[in-house]
Design an enzyme around this catalytic site. Structure first.
Site, PDB file in Angstrom:
ATOM      1  N   HIS A  88       6.575  -1.751   4.309  1.00 27.40           N
ATOM      2  CA  HIS A  88       5.723  -3.273   4.358  1.00 27.40           C
ATOM      3  C   HIS A  88       5.046  -3.636   3.344  1.00 27.40           C
ATOM      4  O   HIS A  88       4.969  -4.845   3.233  1.00 27.40           O
ATOM      5  CB  HIS A  88       4.002  -1.891   4.843  1.00 27.40           C
ATOM      6  CG  HIS A  88       2.727  -2.213   4.977  1.00 27.40           C
ATOM      7  ND1 HIS A  88       2.368  -2.202   6.106  1.00 27.40           N
ATOM      8  CD2 HIS A  88       2.059  -3.096   4.051  1.00 27.40           C
ATOM      9  CE1 HIS A  88       1.124  -3.353   6.183  1.00 27.40           C
ATOM     10  NE2 HIS A  88       0.566  -3.692   4.769  1.00 27.40           N
ATOM     11  N   GLU A  89       4.342  -3.100   1.998  1.00 26.12           N
ATOM     12  CA  GLU A  89       4.311  -3.743   0.597  1.00 26.12           C
ATOM     13  C   GLU A  89       5.934  -4.362   0.505  1.00 26.12           C
ATOM     14  O   GLU A  89       5.649  -5.710   0.056  1.00 26.12           O
ATOM     15  CB  GLU A  89       4.268  -2.952  -0.644  1.00 26.12           C
ATOM     16  CG  GLU A  89       3.207  -2.353  -0.216  1.00 26.12           C
ATOM     17  CD  GLU A  89       1.515  -2.444   0.381  1.00 26.12           C
ATOM     18  OE1 GLU A  89       1.837  -3.358   0.486  1.00 26.12           O
ATOM     19  OE2 GLU A  89       0.662  -1.910   1.570  1.00 26.12           O
ATOM     20  N   HIS A 131       5.350  -8.114   2.459  1.00 26.29           N
ATOM     21  CA  HIS A 131       4.466  -8.468   2.169  1.00 26.29           C
ATOM     22  C   HIS A 131       4.738  -9.441   1.299  1.00 26.29           C
ATOM     23  O   HIS A 131       4.452 -11.015   0.558  1.00 26.29           O
ATOM     24  CB  HIS A 131       2.718  -7.957   0.864  1.00 26.29           C
ATOM     25  CG  HIS A 131       2.170  -7.757   2.088  1.00 26.29           C
ATOM     26  ND1 HIS A 131       1.495  -8.246   2.840  1.00 26.29           N
ATOM     27  CD2 HIS A 131       1.832  -5.896   2.286  1.00 26.29           C
ATOM     28  CE1 HIS A 131       0.721  -7.065   3.836  1.00 26.29           C
ATOM     29  NE2 HIS A 131       0.328  -6.059   3.654  1.00 26.29           N
TER      30      HIS A 131
END
Length: 170
Positions: free
Chosen positions: A78-79, A82
């Site tokens: 998820h990170e 980004h």
């Protein structure tokens, strides 16, 4: 605040996961993005944060220790997504179509905006306030601003100024 020690095996699992997804992304995108820096200084109920300019991922050590592999499998990609989206597209909506595309098409993981981990151990103490129509729980930061006279808070329903009642026993 004392620093939690993350066992080396858990740190290695985080790095293995990160490297796996970074390799997938670099192959799919035809890029050679470097390995982001990982640290374990995220606080509060956030599982992680991506710091775009410094190409860094901050992970919540408490939630990592409590959830181990499910945390790694969900939060690390998820990170990373980004960071990759920022490098690929510059400034776009944090969980917009580019991020969903990066998660689902490139990293091949479900695009979930929020985690479902139990957060009781990392939730901050709250303070009960009241207006005419209901009770409100304010964070310690907001409570301290009220005490210092820096802020006042009003109910969104009735518009009345909130009055302090008690500290929640969390």
């Amino acid at each position: 605040m004392s620093t939690l020690r993350i066992p080396i095996a858990l740190q290695q699992a985080v790095m293995q996961c990160l490297r796996h997804y970074l390799q997938l992304a670099n192959q799919h995108l035809g890029t050679a993005y470097p390995e982001p820096k990982i640290n374990y200084h995220q606080r509060g109920t956030n599982a992680g944060s991506a710091y775009l300019q410094s190409f860094e991922i901050r992970l919540n050590p408490v939630l990592l220790l409590e959830n181990k592999q499910p945390f790694i499998d969900e939060v690390v990609p998820h990170e990373l997504a980004h960071l990759l989206v920022y490098r690929q597209f510059d400034r776009v909506a944090p969980h917009g179509k580019e991020w969903r595309w990066m998660m689902e098409q490139v990293l091949k993981v479900p695009a979930s905006r929020t985690h479902q981990f139990e957060v009781a151990s990392v939730r901050s103490k709250t303070f009960n306030y009241q207006c005419k129509c209901q009770q409100h729980a304010l964070t310690i930061r907001r409570h301290n601003k009220v005490l210092r006279g820096e802020s006042e808070y009003r109910c969104r329903q009735c518009g009345e100024k909130l009055q302090f009642i008690t500290i929640n026993p969390d």
